[in-house]
Design a protein around this motif. Structure first.
Motif, PDB file in Angstrom:
ATOM      1  N   GLY A 179       0.778  -1.237   0.000  1.00  0.00           N
ATOM      2  CA  GLY A 179       0.000   0.000   0.000  1.00  0.00           C
ATOM      3  C   GLY A 179       0.805   1.281   0.000  1.00  0.00           C
ATOM      4  N   ILE A 180       2.040   1.237  -0.443  1.00  0.00           N
ATOM      5  CA  ILE A 180       2.853   2.461  -0.487  1.00  0.00           C
ATOM      6  C   ILE A 180       2.490   3.260  -1.738  1.00  0.00           C
ATOM      7  CG2 ILE A 180       5.193   3.371  -0.732  1.00  0.00           C
ATOM      8  CD1 ILE A 180       6.137   1.043   0.990  1.00  0.00           C
ATOM      9  N   GLN A 181       2.100   4.523  -1.522  1.00  0.00           N
ATOM     10  CA  GLN A 181       1.705   5.392  -2.626  1.00  0.00           C
ATOM     11  C   GLN A 181       2.670   6.549  -2.852  1.00  0.00           C
ATOM     12  OE1 GLN A 181      -2.289   6.470  -1.613  1.00  0.00           O
ATOM     13  NE2 GLN A 181      -3.112   4.537  -2.341  1.00  0.00           N
ATOM     14  N   ASP A 182       3.541   6.784  -1.877  1.00  0.00           N
ATOM     15  CA  ASP A 182       4.559   7.817  -2.071  1.00  0.00           C
ATOM     16  C   ASP A 182       5.820   7.417  -1.306  1.00  0.00           C
ATOM     17  OD1 ASP A 182       4.820   9.564   0.580  1.00  0.00           O
ATOM     18  OD2 ASP A 182       2.702   9.068   0.310  1.00  0.00           O
ATOM     19  N   PHE A 236       7.312  11.847  -2.823  1.00  0.00           N
ATOM     20  CA  PHE A 236       7.174  11.692  -4.274  1.00  0.00           C
ATOM     21  C   PHE A 236       6.163  10.588  -4.554  1.00  0.00           C
ATOM     22  CE2 PHE A 236      11.325  13.575  -3.723  1.00  0.00           C
ATOM     23  CZ  PHE A 236      11.338  14.575  -4.697  1.00  0.00           C
ATOM     24  N   ALA A 237       5.160  10.900  -5.368  1.00  0.00           N
ATOM     25  CA  ALA A 237       4.121   9.931  -5.690  1.00  0.00           C
ATOM     26  C   ALA A 237       4.696   8.767  -6.498  1.00  0.00           C
ATOM     27  CB  ALA A 237       3.005  10.598  -6.488  1.00  0.00           C
ATOM     28  N   VAL A 238       4.279   7.559  -6.141  1.00  0.00           N
ATOM     29  CA  VAL A 238       4.650   6.366  -6.897  1.00  0.00           C
ATOM     30  C   VAL A 238       3.629   6.216  -8.026  1.00  0.00           C
ATOM     31  CG1 VAL A 238       4.881   3.850  -6.820  1.00  0.00           C
ATOM     32  CG2 VAL A 238       5.643   5.228  -4.875  1.00  0.00           C
TER      33      VAL A 238
END
Length: 88
Positions: A69-72, A76-78
């Motif tokens: 669930g990592i989105q940034d 910095f946005a993934v």
């Protein structure tokens, strides 16, 4: 000199009913193109790799980040992985 990957990008676009737009850039790992669906107001980026090794490594990173669930990363946005074509 590295080969032009635009034909591979066109083949991917054809298989997925997308329209290949302009090139967004290229580097040692591959090329990035702007893609758009006919019905979509926005667009997506398509990255095409020179070597399978580069593709496999980057795909596994995106999959691991999504799984937890990592989105940034450090603000910095993934980018969201929409799909991958391991054949091309």
């Amino acid at each position: 000199m590295l080969r032009d990957l635009t034909p591979v990008a066109r083949q991917y676009a054809s298989r997925n009913r997308l329209h290949l737009r302009e090139s967004l850039g290229s580097g040692v790992h591959g090329q990035v193109h702007f893609m758009r669906r006919t019905s979509d107001a926005g667009g997506s980026a398509l990255k095409v790799y020179h070597l399978r090794e580069f593709f496999v490594r980057e795909l596994s990173v995106y999959q691991r980040l999504a799984a937890v669930g990592i989105q940034d990363v450090r603000g910095f946005a993934v980018p969201q992985l929409i799909t991958a074509d391991e054949e091309l």
